[in-house]
Design a protein around this motif. Sequence first.
Motif, PDB file in Angstrom:
ATOM      1  N   LEU A 165      11.028  16.025   7.782  1.00  0.00           N
ATOM      2  CA  LEU A 165      11.270  14.658   7.338  1.00  0.00           C
ATOM      3  C   LEU A 165      12.727  14.268   7.568  1.00  0.00           C
ATOM      4  CD1 LEU A 165      10.135  12.118   6.007  1.00  0.00           C
ATOM      5  CD2 LEU A 165      10.699  13.125   3.796  1.00  0.00           C
ATOM      6  N   GLY A 166      13.637  15.153   7.250  1.00  0.00           N
ATOM      7  CA  GLY A 166      15.051  14.870   7.392  1.00  0.00           C
ATOM      8  C   GLY A 166      15.497  14.703   8.833  1.00  0.00           C
ATOM      9  N   ALA A 167      14.740  15.253   9.755  1.00  0.00           N
ATOM     10  CA  ALA A 167      15.079  15.155  11.174  1.00  0.00           C
ATOM     11  C   ALA A 167      14.717  13.790  11.763  1.00  0.00           C
ATOM     12  CB  ALA A 167      14.372  16.259  11.957  1.00  0.00           C
ATOM     13  N   LEU A 168      13.933  13.013  11.034  1.00  0.00           N
ATOM     14  CA  LEU A 168      13.517  11.702  11.529  1.00  0.00           C
ATOM     15  C   LEU A 168      14.595  10.653  11.280  1.00  0.00           C
ATOM     16  CD1 LEU A 168       9.835  11.585  10.243  1.00  0.00           C
ATOM     17  CD2 LEU A 168      10.609  12.067  12.560  1.00  0.00           C
ATOM     18  N   THR A 169      14.663   9.693  12.152  1.00  0.00           N
ATOM     19  CA  THR A 169      15.553   8.550  11.939  1.00  0.00           C
ATOM     20  C   THR A 169      14.728   7.422  11.328  1.00  0.00           C
ATOM     21  OG1 THR A 169      15.136   7.724  14.169  1.00  0.00           O
ATOM     22  CG2 THR A 169      17.038   9.172  13.878  1.00  0.00           C
ATOM     23  N   LEU A 226      10.304   6.304  11.093  1.00  0.00           N
ATOM     24  CA  LEU A 226       9.545   6.470   9.852  1.00  0.00           C
ATOM     25  C   LEU A 226       8.422   5.447   9.773  1.00  0.00           C
ATOM     26  CD1 LEU A 226      12.265   6.986   7.099  1.00  0.00           C
ATOM     27  CD2 LEU A 226      10.603   8.645   7.886  1.00  0.00           C
ATOM     28  N   ASP A 227       7.254   5.913   9.446  1.00  0.00           N
ATOM     29  CA  ASP A 227       6.138   5.031   9.124  1.00  0.00           C
ATOM     30  C   ASP A 227       5.224   5.800   8.178  1.00  0.00           C
ATOM     31  OD1 ASP A 227       4.182   6.605  10.611  1.00  0.00           O
ATOM     32  OD2 ASP A 227       4.901   5.644  12.424  1.00  0.00           O
ATOM     33  N   GLY A 228       4.325   5.085   7.553  1.00  0.00           N
ATOM     34  CA  GLY A 228       3.465   5.696   6.552  1.00  0.00           C
ATOM     35  C   GLY A 228       2.672   6.869   7.067  1.00  0.00           C
ATOM     36  N   ARG A 229       2.109   6.743   8.244  1.00  0.00           N
ATOM     37  CA  ARG A 229       1.281   7.820   8.809  1.00  0.00           C
ATOM     38  C   ARG A 229       2.114   9.086   9.022  1.00  0.00           C
ATOM     39  NH1 ARG A 229      -3.643   7.618  12.003  1.00  0.00           N
ATOM     40  NH2 ARG A 229      -3.519   5.429  11.506  1.00  0.00           N
ATOM     41  N   THR A 230       3.322   8.922   9.547  1.00  0.00           N
ATOM     42  CA  THR A 230       4.193  10.074   9.804  1.00  0.00           C
ATOM     43  C   THR A 230       4.609  10.738   8.498  1.00  0.00           C
ATOM     44  OG1 THR A 230       5.010   9.038  11.819  1.00  0.00           O
ATOM     45  CG2 THR A 230       6.345  10.816  10.896  1.00  0.00           C
ATOM     46  N   VAL A 231       5.056   9.938   7.540  1.00  0.00           N
ATOM     47  CA  VAL A 231       5.504  10.489   6.244  1.00  0.00           C
ATOM     48  C   VAL A 231       4.363  11.216   5.559  1.00  0.00           C
ATOM     49  CG1 VAL A 231       6.344   9.888   3.940  1.00  0.00           C
ATOM     50  CG2 VAL A 231       7.326   8.765   5.949  1.00  0.00           C
ATOM     51  N   LEU A 232       3.187  10.612   5.531  1.00  0.00           N
ATOM     52  CA  LEU A 232       2.050  11.256   4.857  1.00  0.00           C
ATOM     53  C   LEU A 232       1.584  12.504   5.622  1.00  0.00           C
ATOM     54  CD1 LEU A 232       0.143   8.062   3.733  1.00  0.00           C
ATOM     55  CD2 LEU A 232       1.480   9.619   2.304  1.00  0.00           C
ATOM     56  N   SER A 233       1.647  12.475   6.934  1.00  0.00           N
ATOM     57  CA  SER A 233       1.274  13.653   7.729  1.00  0.00           C
ATOM     58  C   SER A 233       2.214  14.817   7.453  1.00  0.00           C
ATOM     59  CB  SER A 233       1.308  13.335   9.229  1.00  0.00           C
ATOM     60  OG  SER A 233       0.302  12.431   9.546  1.00  0.00           O
ATOM     61  N   ILE A 234       3.506  14.523   7.375  1.00  0.00           N
ATOM     62  CA  ILE A 234       4.488  15.571   7.076  1.00  0.00           C
ATOM     63  C   ILE A 234       4.239  16.138   5.680  1.00  0.00           C
ATOM     64  CG2 ILE A 234       6.947  15.963   6.598  1.00  0.00           C
ATOM     65  CD1 ILE A 234       7.538  14.088   8.973  1.00  0.00           C
ATOM     66  N   GLY A 256       0.793  -1.211   0.000  1.00  0.00           N
ATOM     67  CA  GLY A 256       0.000   0.000   0.000  1.00  0.00           C
ATOM     68  C   GLY A 256       0.832   1.271   0.000  1.00  0.00           C
ATOM     69  N   LEU A 257       0.144   2.382   0.003  1.00  0.00           N
ATOM     70  CA  LEU A 257       0.764   3.700  -0.102  1.00  0.00           C
ATOM     71  C   LEU A 257       1.662   4.011   1.086  1.00  0.00           C
ATOM     72  CD1 LEU A 257       1.093   6.397  -1.543  1.00  0.00           C
ATOM     73  CD2 LEU A 257      -0.985   7.166  -0.412  1.00  0.00           C
ATOM     74  N   GLY A 258       1.240   3.657   2.280  1.00  0.00           N
ATOM     75  CA  GLY A 258       2.036   3.966   3.465  1.00  0.00           C
ATOM     76  C   GLY A 258       3.403   3.324   3.425  1.00  0.00           C
ATOM     77  N   ILE A 259       3.460   2.075   3.059  1.00  0.00           N
ATOM     78  CA  ILE A 259       4.745   1.374   2.989  1.00  0.00           C
ATOM     79  C   ILE A 259       5.603   1.949   1.879  1.00  0.00           C
ATOM     80  CG2 ILE A 259       5.821  -0.839   2.426  1.00  0.00           C
ATOM     81  CD1 ILE A 259       3.528  -2.162   3.988  1.00  0.00           C
ATOM     82  N   ARG A 260       5.005   2.225   0.742  1.00  0.00           N
ATOM     83  CA  ARG A 260       5.773   2.803  -0.380  1.00  0.00           C
ATOM     84  C   ARG A 260       6.302   4.183  -0.009  1.00  0.00           C
ATOM     85  NH1 ARG A 260       7.846   2.202  -5.087  1.00  0.00           N
ATOM     86  NH2 ARG A 260       7.425   3.561  -6.844  1.00  0.00           N
ATOM     87  N   ALA A 261       5.476   5.014   0.622  1.00  0.00           N
ATOM     88  CA  ALA A 261       5.912   6.356   1.029  1.00  0.00           C
ATOM     89  C   ALA A 261       7.053   6.263   2.040  1.00  0.00           C
ATOM     90  CB  ALA A 261       4.738   7.131   1.620  1.00  0.00           C
ATOM     91  N   THR A 262       6.969   5.301   2.944  1.00  0.00           N
ATOM     92  CA  THR A 262       8.028   5.116   3.939  1.00  0.00           C
ATOM     93  C   THR A 262       9.334   4.719   3.273  1.00  0.00           C
ATOM     94  OG1 THR A 262       6.393   4.474   5.597  1.00  0.00           O
ATOM     95  CG2 THR A 262       8.679   3.859   6.027  1.00  0.00           C
ATOM     96  N   ARG A 263       9.273   3.797   2.334  1.00  0.00           N
ATOM     97  CA  ARG A 263      10.485   3.371   1.622  1.00  0.00           C
ATOM     98  C   ARG A 263      11.103   4.515   0.832  1.00  0.00           C
ATOM     99  NH1 ARG A 263       7.913  -2.202  -0.527  1.00  0.00           N
ATOM    100  NH2 ARG A 263       8.175  -3.403   1.387  1.00  0.00           N
TER     101      ARG A 263
END
Length: 61
Positions: A42-46, A50-58, A18-25
Amino acid sequence: MREMVAFDHVEGMGGAGGLGIRATRLAAHAIASGEVSPSSRLGALTADHLDGRTVLSISLA
């Protein structure tokens, strides 16, 4: 979700996660390759944060 397993075998799909996993990768790759500024949200995260919800929220912020 069992019916989605077929996508694991379609070239170019990269799986049925799904989208969350792809966005995380994609985000993990961008961070690791230096494409994302370390001072950005985004760059401040380790990688372990990282997970789909966080990446998409950012991306919506």
